[in-house]
Design an enzyme around this catalytic site. Structure first.
Site, PDB file in Angstrom:
ATOM      1  N   ASN A  10      -6.894   4.632  41.478  1.00 52.70           N
ATOM      2  CA  ASN A  10      -6.189   4.979  40.254  1.00 52.70           C
ATOM      3  C   ASN A  10      -7.248   5.138  39.172  1.00 52.70           C
ATOM      4  OD1 ASN A  10      -4.651   5.133  37.971  1.00 52.70           O
ATOM      5  ND2 ASN A  10      -3.397   3.325  38.403  1.00 52.70           N
ATOM      6  N   LYS A  17      -9.130   1.652  39.095  1.00 49.50           N
ATOM      7  CA  LYS A  17      -8.501   0.537  39.808  1.00 49.50           C
ATOM      8  C   LYS A  17      -8.443   0.923  41.265  1.00 49.50           C
ATOM      9  CE  LYS A  17      -5.037  -0.536  36.603  1.00 49.50           C
ATOM     10  NZ  LYS A  17      -3.631  -0.546  36.347  1.00 49.50           N
ATOM     11  N   ARG A  97      -3.759   8.276  42.807  1.00 47.31           N
ATOM     12  CA  ARG A  97      -2.689   8.429  41.831  1.00 47.31           C
ATOM     13  C   ARG A  97      -3.060   9.603  40.936  1.00 47.31           C
ATOM     14  NH1 ARG A  97      -1.832   5.570  36.226  1.00 47.31           N
ATOM     15  NH2 ARG A  97       0.293   6.219  35.809  1.00 47.31           N
ATOM     16  N   HIS A 186       5.573   7.404  35.763  1.00 50.42           N
ATOM     17  CA  HIS A 186       5.813   6.128  36.466  1.00 50.42           C
ATOM     18  C   HIS A 186       6.682   6.342  37.702  1.00 50.42           C
ATOM     19  CE1 HIS A 186       5.458   3.765  32.398  1.00 50.42           C
ATOM     20  NE2 HIS A 186       4.299   3.809  33.009  1.00 50.42           N
ATOM     21  N   HIS A 214      11.182   0.110  33.738  1.00 56.63           N
ATOM     22  CA  HIS A 214       9.763  -0.189  33.991  1.00 56.63           C
ATOM     23  C   HIS A 214       9.148  -0.521  32.630  1.00 56.63           C
ATOM     24  CE1 HIS A 214       5.700   0.568  35.927  1.00 56.63           C
ATOM     25  NE2 HIS A 214       5.418   0.597  34.627  1.00 56.63           N
ATOM     26  N   GLY A 216       6.083  -2.002  31.066  1.00 57.67           N
ATOM     27  CA  GLY A 216       4.702  -2.479  31.050  1.00 57.67           C
ATOM     28  C   GLY A 216       4.132  -2.172  29.683  1.00 57.67           C
ATOM     29  N   ASN A 217       2.813  -1.937  29.609  1.00 58.43           N
ATOM     30  CA  ASN A 217       2.264  -1.493  28.329  1.00 58.43           C
ATOM     31  C   ASN A 217       2.829  -0.112  28.009  1.00 58.43           C
ATOM     32  OD1 ASN A 217       0.707  -1.871  26.034  1.00 58.43           O
ATOM     33  ND2 ASN A 217      -1.031  -0.787  26.939  1.00 58.43           N
ATOM     34  N   ARG A 247       2.755   3.300  22.116  1.00 52.44           N
ATOM     35  CA  ARG A 247       3.395   4.612  21.911  1.00 52.44           C
ATOM     36  C   ARG A 247       4.731   4.443  21.210  1.00 52.44           C
ATOM     37  NH1 ARG A 247       2.740   5.695  27.881  1.00 52.44           N
ATOM     38  NH2 ARG A 247       0.533   6.136  28.123  1.00 52.44           N
ATOM     39  N   ASP A 288       0.350  -6.620  22.889  1.00 49.14           N
ATOM     40  CA  ASP A 288       0.599  -7.513  24.017  1.00 49.14           C
ATOM     41  C   ASP A 288       1.901  -8.275  23.772  1.00 49.14           C
ATOM     42  OD1 ASP A 288       0.622  -9.828  25.729  1.00 49.14           O
ATOM     43  OD2 ASP A 288      -1.496  -9.421  26.141  1.00 49.14           O
ATOM     44  N   MET A 289       2.865  -8.069  24.664  1.00 48.00           N
ATOM     45  CA  MET A 289       4.195  -8.646  24.452  1.00 48.00           C
ATOM     46  C   MET A 289       4.162 -10.167  24.318  1.00 48.00           C
ATOM     47  SD  MET A 289       7.306  -8.176  23.922  1.00 48.00           S
ATOM     48  CE  MET A 289       8.050  -6.626  24.408  1.00 48.00           C
ATOM     49  N   ARG A 290       3.256 -10.823  25.053  1.00 46.03           N
ATOM     50  CA  ARG A 290       3.178 -12.288  24.946  1.00 46.03           C
ATOM     51  C   ARG A 290       2.861 -12.704  23.515  1.00 46.03           C
ATOM     52  NH1 ARG A 290      -0.463 -12.181  30.233  1.00 46.03           N
ATOM     53  NH2 ARG A 290      -1.033 -10.334  29.086  1.00 46.03           N
ATOM     54  N   GLY A 338       8.901  -6.580  32.094  1.00 49.50           N
ATOM     55  CA  GLY A 338      10.174  -6.702  32.818  1.00 49.50           C
ATOM     56  C   GLY A 338      10.161  -7.822  33.845  1.00 49.50           C
ATOM     57  N   GLU A 390       2.822  -0.202  42.811  1.00 52.44           N
ATOM     58  CA  GLU A 390       2.508   1.227  42.866  1.00 52.44           C
ATOM     59  C   GLU A 390       1.446   1.516  43.919  1.00 52.44           C
ATOM     60  OE1 GLU A 390       2.428   0.860  38.465  1.00 52.44           O
ATOM     61  OE2 GLU A 390       2.841   3.005  38.510  1.00 52.44           O
TER      62      GLU A 390
HETATM   63  P1  AMP Z   1       1.629  -3.753  32.744  1.00 52.58           P
HETATM   64  O1  AMP Z   1       1.307  -2.492  31.985  1.00 52.58           O
HETATM   65  O2  AMP Z   1       2.721  -3.589  33.750  1.00 52.58           O
HETATM   66  O3  AMP Z   1       0.412  -4.455  33.288  1.00 52.58           O
HETATM   67  O4  AMP Z   1       2.244  -4.760  31.661  1.00 52.58           O
HETATM   68  C1  AMP Z   1       1.493  -5.211  30.563  1.00 52.58           C
HETATM   69  C2  AMP Z   1       2.418  -5.914  29.580  1.00 52.58           C
HETATM   70  O5  AMP Z   1       3.078  -7.022  30.227  1.00 52.58           O
HETATM   71  C3  AMP Z   1       1.693  -6.494  28.367  1.00 52.58           C
HETATM   72  O6  AMP Z   1       2.360  -6.101  27.173  1.00 52.58           O
HETATM   73  C4  AMP Z   1       1.820  -7.983  28.564  1.00 52.58           C
HETATM   74  O7  AMP Z   1       1.909  -8.652  27.348  1.00 52.58           O
HETATM   75  C5  AMP Z   1       3.138  -8.092  29.295  1.00 52.58           C
HETATM   76  N1  AMP Z   1       3.279  -9.401  29.942  1.00 52.58           N
HETATM   77  C6  AMP Z   1       2.558  -9.922  30.952  1.00 52.58           C
HETATM   78  N2  AMP Z   1       2.957 -11.202  31.185  1.00 52.58           N
HETATM   79  C7  AMP Z   1       3.935 -11.484  30.294  1.00 52.58           C
HETATM   80  C8  AMP Z   1       4.743 -12.635  30.011  1.00 52.58           C
HETATM   81  N3  AMP Z   1       4.621 -13.767  30.699  1.00 52.58           N
HETATM   82  N4  AMP Z   1       5.655 -12.542  29.002  1.00 52.58           N
HETATM   83  C9  AMP Z   1       5.782 -11.407  28.289  1.00 52.58           C
HETATM   84  N5  AMP Z   1       5.057 -10.305  28.507  1.00 52.58           N
HETATM   85  C10 AMP Z   1       4.142 -10.337  29.493  1.00 52.58           C
END
Ligand code: AMP
Length: 404
Positions: A10, A17, A97, A186, A214, A216-217, A247, A288-290, A338, A390
């Site tokens: 990827n 990756k 990919r 995706h 889906h 993610g970021n 975005r 970053d969602m966390r 998710g 993926e």
């Molecule tokens: P991805 O692009 O699928 O790797 O997802 C990245 C996103 O997942 C980032 O915004 C992370 O903050 C979020 N993420 C990962 N672990 C957690 C968690 N425990 N709680 C909330 N968001 C998370």
């Protein structure tokens, strides 16, 4: 001995990756990531998961890696050191990919000169992604010209969208001239997760209607009827749809004219604003969602607003896709947010009882890497969490094609 290994690549603009898989048991032999290619501070993180190297665990190499060619050669050296060299007769294929397949590529495809030229010709539709994918293919071909290189397209799963869903309501001749339509992205994840959700429900994919979220970021939703994608939230590019890490998702196109005419921004500046500085980052300064959740819990009002916008947009899509599908059997959450954020899942489903959705709070709170149901027993529609994979899906599609 039948060759049963697949290397999945990827390639991003400054990263690669990779995973090496053995398709006899779908196990991972090694995984890794090269980051900051082209900079002084490049990093290669490699983890052998089998063989003599596995006991040593993850290894990191720091120092400049000039380009994708050097990156792949460094990866090949790490794999060789673990007895997993790419010169092995056990390597059956390399799966790449590829982000944009346009209308031309709707299936995994063995790459020859003509296919590579066509992927290159799609660069104007995906200027941020396809160039790196092309480079990755060129380098992998130079390393192993004798085995099939297979392109697996992020857009392919969505190519079944009906024309009325894929078309933008703009002048048809202009749209055709510039290949402007909704392609969706995706797709590998939406395909894998919608199928895995059917399996979780004990049904054939052809018997279930699923809304896949889906998150993610980058984030996208899709409506999958009987295993076939009929609608998705990303469009000509990955910018349309949900609120994402950086975005904007949906936005009145006139915002672009306004920024150009009144704000004096160039097209490139607007592109960067909407793709890289918007979404959660634009709303509250963190993508970053966390971190956004942590700040919101501490009472930070901009983080709370970002979360509320994120959830509101999600709900709009769940409602819209319920209407598109008519009957929904499951709503499934996947990718970083998710899979891991019980808070987002709870907030997204809250108040949607009329659509048949309700969570079991205890099941929703469980942290696990397994596909699982998190809906209340009385709910008409299942709510599921299914970790996406993926790389496994790319390897599976590539291997199926070369062993057919
Ligand atoms: P991805 O692009 O699928 O790797 O997802 C990245 C996103 O997942 C980032 O915004 C992370 O903050 C979020 N993420 C990962 N672990 C957690 C968690 N425990 N709680 C909330 N968001 C998370």
């Amino acid at each position: 001995m039948t060759a049963s290994r697949v290397l999945v690549l990827n390639s991003g603009s400054s990263s690669v990756k990779y995973q090496l898989l053995d398709m006899t048991d779908r196990s991972r032999l090694a995984v890794g990531l090269v980051e900051r290619i082209g900079e002084e501070t490049s990093k290669l993180a490699h983890e052998p998961l089998t063989g003599p190297g596995a006991a040593g665990g993850r290894r990191e190499r720091l120092g400049p890696i000039a380009d994708h060619g050097a990156a792949l050669r460094a990866v090949a050296a790490e794999l060789a050191a673990d007895g997993l060299g790419l010169d092995s007769p056990e390597l059956a294929a390399v799966g790449h990919r590829v982000v944009h397949g346009g209308t031309r590529f709707t299936q995994p495809t063995v790459i020859d000169d003509e296919v590579l030229a066509e992927i290159r010709s799609l660069i104007p539709l995906a200027p941020l992604h396809n160039p790196a994918n092309v480079t990755g293919i060129e380098v992998a071909r130079s390393l192993r010209a004798d085995i099939p290189q297979v392109a697996v397209f992020d857009t392919a799963f969505h190519s079944t969208m009906p024309e009325y869903a894929a078309r933008y309501a703009i002048d048809a001749a202009t749209a055709d001239k510039y290949s402007i339509r909704r392609y969706g992205f995706h797709g590998t994840s939406h395909a894998y997760v919608s199928r895995a959700t059917a399996a979780l429900l004990g049904k054939a994919p052809s018997d279930v209607n699923v809304i896949v979220l889906h998150l993610g970021n980058g984030a996208s939703a899709s409506a999958v009827r009987g295993g076939v994608c009929v609608e998705t939230s990303m469009g000509m590019t990955p910018l349309e749809g949900l609120v994402m890490g950086t975005r904007s998702g949906d936005l009145d196109p006139a915002v672009v004219f306004h920024l150009a005419r009144v704000g004096g921004l160039s097209v490139d500046e607007i592109d960067s604003l909407l793709n890289k500085k918007s979404g959660l980052l634009g709303l509250c300064g963190d993508n970053d969602m966390r971190e956004v959740q942590r700040r919101a819990e501490e009472g930070d009002s901009s983080a709370q607003l970002a979360l509320a916008s994120y959830v509101h947009r999600l709900k709009k899509y769940v409602g819209a896709y319920s209407a598109v599908l008519g009957r929904v059997d499951a709503v499934v959450f996947t990718a970083g947010v998710g899979e891991n954020s019980s808070w987002i899942r709870e907030a997204a489903v809250e108040g949607l009882e009329e659509l048949g959705l309700a969570l079991d709070p205890e099941a929703n709170a469980v942290r696990s890497r397994e596909p699982r149901l998190v809906s209340a027993e009385y709910a008409r529609v299942a709510v599921a969490v299914v970790p996406t994979d993926e790389e496994l899906e790319i390897a599976t599609q590539a291997y199926a094609l070369v062993t057919r």
